[in-house]
Structure formats: structure tokens, C-alpha cells
Write an enzyme that holds these catalytic residues in place. Structure first.
Site, PDB file in Angstrom:
ATOM      1  CG  HIS A  36     -44.519  14.402   6.340  1.00  0.00           C
ATOM      2  ND1 HIS A  36     -43.624  14.880   5.240  1.00  0.00           N
ATOM      3  CD2 HIS A  36     -44.068  13.094   7.038  1.00  0.00           C
ATOM      4  CE1 HIS A  36     -43.175  13.887   4.926  1.00  0.00           C
ATOM      5  NE2 HIS A  36     -42.484  13.257   5.961  1.00  0.00           N
ATOM      6  CE  LYS A  37     -52.641  12.193   7.652  1.00  0.00           C
ATOM      7  NZ  LYS A  37     -53.635  11.669   8.623  1.00  0.00           N
TER       8      LYS A  37
ATOM      9  CG  ASP B  94     -58.390   8.092   9.718  1.00  0.00           C
ATOM     10  OD1 ASP B  94     -58.006   8.464   9.893  1.00  0.00           O
ATOM     11  OD2 ASP B  94     -59.604   7.779   8.801  1.00  0.00           O
TER      12      ASP B  94
ATOM     13  N   GLY C 103     -46.493   8.212   2.457  1.00  0.00           N
ATOM     14  CA  GLY C 103     -47.363   7.329   2.194  1.00  0.00           C
ATOM     15  C   GLY C 103     -47.418   6.826   1.043  1.00  0.00           C
ATOM     16  CE1 TYR C 104     -50.616   2.389  -0.147  1.00  0.00           C
ATOM     17  CE2 TYR C 104     -51.346   4.094   1.642  1.00  0.00           C
ATOM     18  CZ  TYR C 104     -51.089   3.094   1.014  1.00  0.00           C
ATOM     19  OH  TYR C 104     -51.321   1.588   1.932  1.00  0.00           O
TER      20      TYR C 104
HETATM   21  P1  IMP Z   1     -54.535   8.889   8.564  1.00  0.00           P
HETATM   22  O1  IMP Z   1     -55.440   9.990   8.385  1.00  0.00           O
HETATM   23  O2  IMP Z   1     -53.218   9.362   9.056  1.00  0.00           O
HETATM   24  O3  IMP Z   1     -55.027   7.482   9.196  1.00  0.00           O
HETATM   25  O4  IMP Z   1     -53.446   7.934   7.215  1.00  0.00           O
HETATM   26  C1  IMP Z   1     -53.811   7.616   6.632  1.00  0.00           C
HETATM   27  C2  IMP Z   1     -52.751   6.907   6.080  1.00  0.00           C
HETATM   28  O5  IMP Z   1     -53.220   7.106   4.500  1.00  0.00           O
HETATM   29  C3  IMP Z   1     -51.819   6.840   5.357  1.00  0.00           C
HETATM   30  O6  IMP Z   1     -51.681   6.723   6.230  1.00  0.00           O
HETATM   31  C4  IMP Z   1     -51.211   6.997   4.172  1.00  0.00           C
HETATM   32  O7  IMP Z   1     -50.390   5.737   3.818  1.00  0.00           O
HETATM   33  C5  IMP Z   1     -52.409   7.544   3.681  1.00  0.00           C
HETATM   34  N1  IMP Z   1     -52.240   8.801   3.202  1.00  0.00           N
HETATM   35  C6  IMP Z   1     -53.495   9.710   3.403  1.00  0.00           C
HETATM   36  N2  IMP Z   1     -53.211  11.063   2.838  1.00  0.00           N
HETATM   37  C7  IMP Z   1     -52.200  10.841   1.898  1.00  0.00           C
HETATM   38  C8  IMP Z   1     -51.713  11.627   1.791  1.00  0.00           C
HETATM   39  O8  IMP Z   1     -51.770  12.874   1.314  1.00  0.00           O
HETATM   40  N3  IMP Z   1     -50.315  11.560   1.171  1.00  0.00           N
HETATM   41  C9  IMP Z   1     -50.225  10.081   0.731  1.00  0.00           C
HETATM   42  N4  IMP Z   1     -51.000   9.186   0.849  1.00  0.00           N
HETATM   43  C10 IMP Z   1     -51.657   9.224   1.934  1.00  0.00           C
END
Ligand code: IMP
Length: 200
Positions: free
Chosen positions: A13-14, A70, A151-152
Site C-alpha cells: 500500500h505504501k 516509519d 491500518g487505522y
Molecule cells: P510502519 O511505518 O510500517 O512501521 O507503520 C506502522 C503502523 O502505523 C502501520 O502498521 C499502521 O498500523 C500505522 N500506519 C502508518 N501509516 C498509516 C496510514 O497511512 N494509515 C493507517 N495506518 C497507518
């Protein structure tokens, strides 16, 4: 031919969001494209530490210029939780549904619903590390809505909006997201070092 950088993430997704934000100015390669299939280390105590750790891991193993992000959700009434622990808030299984469930349980009865997403990107080239940050303020609603994003997203309504991030299109989310803001700073920085490419 635009220059290329590896985005050190396993989150598709990212990757899609960032490729869209970068447009055709810069080529973003995935970990799969460079043959990196390992889990990236993520044991830091802050978003900065984790972004840096992931980008340095790929840079050291593969010798390519790369960046890693992150990000996390910081909720005011919970003292900034889940923050750096956002991905595995409800435990190591990393289920978004479980994470949302725990978040809503911890926020039960709280009047202050203010929260923000924060993203830190670490760019690693040669021996140099640079950080870029983006934030998206908003609030946590009581009941999840929408099916988009990850995610959220289903419980987060950005400031000035009525829909959750999960009810928006990818394009809409990309215009305002914490990651898009940090990405725009990163792309601006990369382009500023290549004056001949800015006019393309
Ligand atoms: P990381 O940057 O992959 O470690 O993301 C950490 C966590 O933050 C993710 O697994 C999501 O649960 C939450 N998160 C980060 N970016 C988003 C977003 O754009 N939408 C919703 N949740 C997010």
C-alpha cells in the site's frame, strides 16, 4: 532517464502511495526489484530510529541509495500511544482489526479524540543520513467506517474532513497524508540536487 532510489518497505500500500506521489520525476524501486526478500530490522524506540535502521540495512546489504519510512498514529489522550508500536499494538500478529479494537477500547470514555499520523523518512546515501517528516492531524471516531487504505484508516478523520481516510480514494489520501507530506519534502530535496532535471 530519471534517477532511481529504492523504497525499503514491504508494505505494498505504501509503495503504491509513494510511487503515485513521486509521479514520473523519480523512479522508485521496490525491495522485490532488487531481490531483497528479508525482513527489515525495526527495533528502535522512535520513528526516526526505525526509519534509519531499515534504510541502513538495505544500503549496507545491497549498496543502493535508498530511503525508508516509519510512521505511526499518536493519540493525545493516550500520551502519544500507539506511536512507534502502531503496527503491533495488539500483539505480534499485526492485525489491523485487532489494533483498532484495542485502540477503541483504550479510548472508551475519553472526550479528547485528537490524534495525528506522523511519518519520518530516512534517506541513506553513501555515509549520509537525512530525515524528512510529515504530519496529518485529525481525530479518532467511535466506530470504524470505510474499506480503503490500511491500518487505522477506518477510525481516523483528518482535520476539516467528515470522512475517514478509509472512505477516501488513494488520490485524495495522497494529497494530505503524513507520508505524502514527508515524501514531497524528500522529492524536493532530491530534485534540488539535480538542477537539470527540475525543468523536465
Ligand atoms: P510502519 O511505518 O510500517 O512501521 O507503520 C506502522 C503502523 O502505523 C502501520 O502498521 C499502521 O498500523 C500505522 N500506519 C502508518 N501509516 C498509516 C496510514 O497511512 N494509515 C493507517 N495506518 C497507518
Amino acid at each position: 532517464m530519471p534517477a532511481s532510489w529504492v523504497f525499503a518497505t514491504n508494505n505494498l500500500h505504501k509503495l503504491e502511495e509513494v510511487k503515485q506521489a513521486a509521479g514520473n520525476q523519480i523512479i522508485i524501486q521496490s525491495l522485490a526489484e532488487i531481490g531483497c526478500t528479508e525482513d527489515l530490522p525495526e527495533t528502535g524506540e522512535t520513528l526516526q530510529d526505525n526509519a534509519r535502521q531499515k534504510a541502513e540495512f538495505v544500503f549496507q546489504r545491497f549498496g543502493v541509495a535508498c530511503f525508508a519510512d516509519d510512521s505511526g498514529l499518536e493519540v493525545e489522550a493516550l500520551g502519544g500511544e500507539p506511536g512507534v508500536h502502531s503496527a503491533h499494538y495488539a500483539g505480534p500478529q499485526r492485525s489491523s482489526v485487532d489494533n483498532i479494537h484495542l485502540l477503541l477500547a483504550r479510548m472508551e470514555g475519553k472526550k479528547n479524540r485528537k490524534a495525528r499520523f506522523r511519518c519520518v523518512i530516512a534517506l541513506v546515501e553513501k555515509d549520509e543520513v537525512q530525515l524528512f517528516e510529515g504530519m496529518l492531524p485529525g481525530e479518532i471516531i467511535q466506530t470504524p467506517r470505510g474499506t480503503g487504505g490500511f491500518g487505522y484508516d477506518p477510525v481516523f478523520v483528518p482535520e476539516g474532513e467528515t470522512r475517514t481516510l478509509a472512505e477516501m480514494s488513494l488520490e485524495e489520501k495522497n494529497r494530505i497524508s503524513h507520508r505524502a507530506k514527508a515524501m514531497r519534502k524528500l522529492i524536493g530535496h532530491l530534485l534540488s540536487r539535480q538542477p537539470s532535471k527540475q525543468s523536465l
